[in-house]
Design a protein around this motif. Structure first.
Motif, PDB file in Angstrom:
ATOM      1  N   GLY A  53       1.277  -2.263  11.302  1.00  0.00           N
ATOM      2  CA  GLY A  53       2.710  -2.071  11.125  1.00  0.00           C
ATOM      3  C   GLY A  53       3.135  -1.624   9.738  1.00  0.00           C
ATOM      4  N   LEU A  54       2.209  -1.028   8.984  1.00  0.00           N
ATOM      5  CA  LEU A  54       2.564  -0.537   7.654  1.00  0.00           C
ATOM      6  C   LEU A  54       3.357   0.765   7.774  1.00  0.00           C
ATOM      7  CD1 LEU A  54      -0.796  -0.978   5.691  1.00  0.00           C
ATOM      8  CD2 LEU A  54       1.127  -2.543   5.787  1.00  0.00           C
ATOM      9  N   THR A  55       4.148   1.044   6.766  1.00  0.00           N
ATOM     10  CA  THR A  55       4.814   2.346   6.727  1.00  0.00           C
ATOM     11  C   THR A  55       3.771   3.393   6.363  1.00  0.00           C
ATOM     12  OG1 THR A  55       5.351   2.228   4.379  1.00  0.00           O
ATOM     13  CG2 THR A  55       6.966   1.282   5.922  1.00  0.00           C
ATOM     14  N   GLN A  56       4.117   4.659   6.585  1.00  0.00           N
ATOM     15  CA  GLN A  56       3.190   5.725   6.222  1.00  0.00           C
ATOM     16  C   GLN A  56       2.949   5.749   4.720  1.00  0.00           C
ATOM     17  OE1 GLN A  56       4.729   9.307   7.980  1.00  0.00           O
ATOM     18  NE2 GLN A  56       4.133   8.681  10.047  1.00  0.00           N
ATOM     19  N   GLU A  57       3.949   5.414   3.955  1.00  0.00           N
ATOM     20  CA  GLU A  57       3.795   5.373   2.496  1.00  0.00           C
ATOM     21  C   GLU A  57       2.808   4.277   2.094  1.00  0.00           C
ATOM     22  OE1 GLU A  57       6.583   4.865  -1.454  1.00  0.00           O
ATOM     23  OE2 GLU A  57       7.462   5.676   0.380  1.00  0.00           O
ATOM     24  N   ARG A  62      -2.987   2.732   0.604  1.00  0.00           N
ATOM     25  CA  ARG A  62      -4.260   2.087   0.935  1.00  0.00           C
ATOM     26  C   ARG A  62      -5.388   3.104   1.120  1.00  0.00           C
ATOM     27  NH1 ARG A  62      -4.250  -2.740   4.853  1.00  0.00           N
ATOM     28  NH2 ARG A  62      -2.615  -4.053   4.024  1.00  0.00           N
ATOM     29  N   LEU A  63      -5.058   4.245   1.718  1.00  0.00           N
ATOM     30  CA  LEU A  63      -6.074   5.269   1.968  1.00  0.00           C
ATOM     31  C   LEU A  63      -6.302   6.173   0.765  1.00  0.00           C
ATOM     32  CD1 LEU A  63      -5.100   6.387   5.597  1.00  0.00           C
ATOM     33  CD2 LEU A  63      -7.092   5.052   4.915  1.00  0.00           C
ATOM     34  N   GLY A  64      -5.389   6.136  -0.193  1.00  0.00           N
ATOM     35  CA  GLY A  64      -5.517   6.977  -1.375  1.00  0.00           C
ATOM     36  C   GLY A  64      -5.105   8.412  -1.132  1.00  0.00           C
ATOM     37  N   VAL A  65      -4.165   8.608  -0.194  1.00  0.00           N
ATOM     38  CA  VAL A  65      -3.672   9.954   0.119  1.00  0.00           C
ATOM     39  C   VAL A  65      -2.142   9.920   0.150  1.00  0.00           C
ATOM     40  CG1 VAL A  65      -5.728  10.602   1.425  1.00  0.00           C
ATOM     41  CG2 VAL A  65      -3.800   9.577   2.626  1.00  0.00           C
ATOM     42  N   SER A  66      -1.533  11.090   0.290  1.00  0.00           N
ATOM     43  CA  SER A  66      -0.074  11.162   0.319  1.00  0.00           C
ATOM     44  C   SER A  66       0.480  10.704   1.671  1.00  0.00           C
ATOM     45  CB  SER A  66       0.384  12.596   0.052  1.00  0.00           C
ATOM     46  OG  SER A  66       0.056  13.424   1.152  1.00  0.00           O
TER      47      SER A  66
END
Length: 100
Positions: A53-57, A62-66
């Motif tokens: 349930g995380l936001t895309q931001e 967490r993934l190290g991407v935009s």
């Protein structure tokens, strides 16, 4: 002009299979099915956004991407999941080197 090299991602989903997973319709041999490959980064983005349930931001951090990259990963992953389920194809979550 060639595309930019792929940016490394921090894929660390705790549910990531070490050797890959295959989900397929019951009763049909894998060799008789068309295969759809879900990339690990798509799997991780789906897990973070839809599973946790995380936001895309937040998932992007967490993934190290935009955030935009997360949006593309989630959209691509969802499309592959739906295609596998609705069209009776095999969904394979595996490393790039495992592809046929």
């Amino acid at each position: 002009m060639s595309p930019r090299p792929r940016k490394p991602r921090n894929c660390a989903c705790p549910h990531r299979p070490p050797d890959g997973w295959v989900f397929k319709p019951a009763g049909t041999p894998l060799r008789d099915l068309e295969k759809i490959y879900l990339e690990h980064d798509e799997f991780d983005a789906l897990h973070l956004c839809d599973g946790e349930g995380l936001t895309q931001e937040e998932a992007g951090e967490r993934l190290g991407v935009s955030r935009g990259t997360v949006q593309r990963l989630v959209a691509g992953g969802r499309k592959k999941l739906i295609e596998a389920l609705t069209e009776g194809r095999a969904l394979i979550i595996a490393a790039d080197e495992d592809k046929d």
